[in-house]
Design a protein around this motif. Structure first.
Motif, mmCIF file in Angstrom:
data_model
loop_
_atom_site.group_PDB
_atom_site.id
_atom_site.type_symbol
_atom_site.label_atom_id
_atom_site.label_comp_id
_atom_site.label_asym_id
_atom_site.label_seq_id
_atom_site.Cartn_x
_atom_site.Cartn_y
_atom_site.Cartn_z
ATOM 1 N N SER A 11 10.041 6.432 20.732
ATOM 2 C CA SER A 11 9.460 6.413 19.401
ATOM 3 C C SER A 11 7.958 6.668 19.495
ATOM 4 O O SER A 11 7.314 6.212 20.440
ATOM 5 C CB SER A 11 9.731 5.046 18.756
ATOM 6 N N GLN A 12 7.416 7.396 18.536
ATOM 7 C CA GLN A 12 5.978 7.613 18.445
ATOM 8 C C GLN A 12 5.536 7.332 17.020
ATOM 9 O O GLN A 12 6.274 7.592 16.065
ATOM 10 C CB GLN A 12 5.608 9.052 18.808
ATOM 11 N N GLU A 13 4.313 6.780 16.887
ATOM 12 C CA GLU A 13 3.776 6.582 15.548
ATOM 13 C C GLU A 13 3.177 7.893 15.069
ATOM 14 O O GLU A 13 2.441 8.554 15.786
ATOM 15 C CB GLU A 13 2.698 5.498 15.532
ATOM 16 N N VAL A 14 3.521 8.244 13.861
ATOM 17 C CA VAL A 14 2.985 9.432 13.212
ATOM 18 C C VAL A 14 2.131 8.934 12.057
ATOM 19 O O VAL A 14 2.592 8.119 11.255
ATOM 20 C CB VAL A 14 4.127 10.339 12.708
ATOM 21 N N SER A 15 0.877 9.375 11.994
ATOM 22 C CA SER A 15 0.005 8.922 10.911
ATOM 23 C C SER A 15 -0.843 10.071 10.391
ATOM 24 O O SER A 15 -1.165 11.009 11.126
ATOM 25 C CB SER A 15 -0.886 7.774 11.371
ATOM 26 N N LEU A 16 -1.191 9.969 9.116
ATOM 27 C CA LEU A 16 -1.979 10.999 8.458
ATOM 28 C C LEU A 16 -2.751 10.366 7.311
ATOM 29 O O LEU A 16 -2.185 9.594 6.530
ATOM 30 C CB LEU A 16 -1.053 12.091 7.910
ATOM 31 N N THR A 17 -4.045 10.639 7.236
ATOM 32 C CA THR A 17 -4.853 10.242 6.084
ATOM 33 C C THR A 17 -5.272 11.509 5.367
ATOM 34 O O THR A 17 -5.869 12.404 5.975
ATOM 35 C CB THR A 17 -6.099 9.444 6.514
ATOM 36 N N LEU A 18 -4.925 11.587 4.096
ATOM 37 C CA LEU A 18 -5.258 12.778 3.321
ATOM 38 C C LEU A 18 -6.698 12.693 2.844
ATOM 39 O O LEU A 18 -7.176 11.617 2.485
ATOM 40 C CB LEU A 18 -4.297 12.927 2.145
ATOM 41 N N GLY A 19 -7.380 13.803 2.806
ATOM 42 C CA GLY A 19 -8.788 13.853 2.436
ATOM 43 C C GLY A 19 -9.015 14.165 0.976
ATOM 44 O O GLY A 19 -10.046 14.726 0.623
ATOM 45 N N TYR A 20 -8.065 13.833 0.136
ATOM 46 C CA TYR A 20 -8.201 14.094 -1.297
ATOM 47 C C TYR A 20 -7.401 13.039 -2.066
ATOM 48 O O TYR A 20 -6.556 12.346 -1.514
ATOM 49 C CB TYR A 20 -7.726 15.510 -1.656
ATOM 50 N N SER A 55 -14.052 7.990 5.435
ATOM 51 C CA SER A 55 -15.336 7.396 5.832
ATOM 52 C C SER A 55 -16.494 8.247 5.317
ATOM 53 O O SER A 55 -16.464 9.470 5.400
ATOM 54 C CB SER A 55 -15.419 7.246 7.351
ATOM 55 N N GLY A 56 -17.490 7.582 4.760
ATOM 56 C CA GLY A 56 -18.647 8.272 4.200
ATOM 57 C C GLY A 56 -18.436 8.734 2.774
ATOM 58 O O GLY A 56 -19.322 9.309 2.176
ATOM 59 N N GLN A 57 -17.244 8.493 2.212
ATOM 60 C CA GLN A 57 -16.959 8.895 0.837
ATOM 61 C C GLN A 57 -16.437 7.687 0.071
ATOM 62 O O GLN A 57 -15.951 6.728 0.653
ATOM 63 C CB GLN A 57 -15.904 10.000 0.785
ATOM 64 N N THR A 58 -16.518 7.769 -1.229
ATOM 65 C CA THR A 58 -15.953 6.700 -2.054
ATOM 66 C C THR A 58 -14.661 7.174 -2.712
ATOM 67 O O THR A 58 -14.044 6.445 -3.463
ATOM 68 C CB THR A 58 -16.956 6.279 -3.149
ATOM 69 N N GLN A 59 -14.264 8.378 -2.419
ATOM 70 C CA GLN A 59 -13.063 8.954 -3.012
ATOM 71 C C GLN A 59 -11.813 8.254 -2.472
ATOM 72 O O GLN A 59 -11.637 8.111 -1.266
ATOM 73 C CB GLN A 59 -13.016 10.444 -2.685
ATOM 74 N N ALA A 60 -10.963 7.815 -3.391
ATOM 75 C CA ALA A 60 -9.721 7.153 -2.992
ATOM 76 C C ALA A 60 -8.762 8.172 -2.386
ATOM 77 O O ALA A 60 -8.711 9.322 -2.799
ATOM 78 C CB ALA A 60 -9.075 6.483 -4.190
ATOM 79 N N SER A 61 -8.034 7.736 -1.392
ATOM 80 C CA SER A 61 -7.072 8.603 -0.726
ATOM 81 C C SER A 61 -5.855 7.775 -0.348
ATOM 82 O O SER A 61 -5.688 6.659 -0.834
ATOM 83 C CB SER A 61 -7.707 9.240 0.514
ATOM 84 N N VAL A 62 -5.045 8.296 0.541
ATOM 85 C CA VAL A 62 -3.847 7.580 0.974
ATOM 86 C C VAL A 62 -3.608 7.862 2.457
ATOM 87 O O VAL A 62 -3.899 8.947 2.943
ATOM 88 C CB VAL A 62 -2.624 7.973 0.115
ATOM 89 N N SER A 63 -3.122 6.840 3.156
ATOM 90 C CA SER A 63 -2.730 6.983 4.565
ATOM 91 C C SER A 63 -1.224 6.782 4.666
ATOM 92 O O SER A 63 -0.667 5.877 4.042
ATOM 93 C CB SER A 63 -3.421 5.934 5.431
ATOM 94 N N VAL A 64 -0.595 7.610 5.466
ATOM 95 C CA VAL A 64 0.847 7.513 5.707
ATOM 96 C C VAL A 64 1.042 7.207 7.179
ATOM 97 O O VAL A 64 0.436 7.835 8.039
ATOM 98 C CB VAL A 64 1.555 8.848 5.367
ATOM 99 N N ARG A 65 1.878 6.216 7.475
ATOM 100 C CA ARG A 65 2.221 5.867 8.853
ATOM 101 C C ARG A 65 3.727 5.634 8.926
ATOM 102 O O ARG A 65 4.318 5.066 8.016
ATOM 103 C CB ARG A 65 1.516 4.592 9.294
ATOM 104 N N ALA A 66 4.296 6.033 10.058
ATOM 105 C CA ALA A 66 5.718 5.793 10.278
ATOM 106 C C ALA A 66 6.000 5.851 11.772
ATOM 107 O O ALA A 66 5.276 6.490 12.529
ATOM 108 C CB ALA A 66 6.563 6.823 9.549
ATOM 109 N N ASP A 67 7.043 5.144 12.165
ATOM 110 C CA ASP A 67 7.547 5.242 13.535
ATOM 111 C C ASP A 67 8.695 6.241 13.512
ATOM 112 O O ASP A 67 9.646 6.078 12.751
ATOM 113 C CB ASP A 67 8.037 3.883 14.033
ATOM 114 N N VAL A 68 8.594 7.268 14.341
ATOM 115 C CA VAL A 68 9.616 8.311 14.382
ATOM 116 C C VAL A 68 10.218 8.322 15.777
ATOM 117 O O VAL A 68 9.499 8.351 16.774
ATOM 118 C CB VAL A 68 9.019 9.687 14.030
ATOM 119 N N GLN A 69 11.551 8.260 15.834
ATOM 120 C CA GLN A 69 12.239 8.228 17.125
ATOM 121 C C GLN A 69 12.956 9.542 17.381
ATOM 122 O O GLN A 69 13.642 10.066 16.509
ATOM 123 C CB GLN A 69 13.244 7.078 17.183
#
Length: 133
Positions: free
Chosen positions: A100-109, A48-62
């Protein structure tokens, strides 16, 4: 331990420990913690606030182990072949067994092509302060 216990009628009791035998906890005595990853999603994203492309990772981990954990550290590694192209770290609290819990991460680069995602929760079964009933 040498102690006297007052009773009525008066009597004394004594607890004598003749020998103390220490045994090292072995890996064979404790089951391994086990986690499984499902519904892995890798989505393009922007910070948010940037135009730089990044990637988000999401998964359900049990948590399939027999332990409830107060804290689970979850490193997430993105690879292109054997080369690491992105990495991050999240922590989850109060993770009960068989939940199970959702694990998520958005990289800032910017991240190049991703061919493999590794999500490997880290806990120690010897850390008794990290488990609960």
């Amino acid at each position: 331990i040498n102690t006297a216990i007052k009773t009525s009628p008066a009597a004394t009791a004594e607890l004598v420990i003749d020998e103390v035998r220490w045994v090292r906890a072995s890996a064979a005595a404790l089951p391994l913690p086990k986690f499984t990853v499902a519904n892995l999603r890798l989505d393009p994203s922007t910070i948010s606030g940037q135009t730089q492309a990044s990637v988000s990772v999401r998964a359900d981990v049990q948590n399939e182990s027999v332990y409830n954990f107060y804290r689970v550290d979850v490193p997430i590694v993105l690879q292109n072949g054997s080369r690491i192209v992105g990495a991050g770290f999240v922590t989850r609290s109060n993770w009960a067994t068989l939940t199970s819990q959702e694990v998520s991460l958005t990289l800032g680069y910017t991240v190049g092509e991703v061919t493999k995602v590794r999500i490997e929760p880290q806990v120690s079964r010897f850390d008794y302060g990290n488990t609960y009933r």
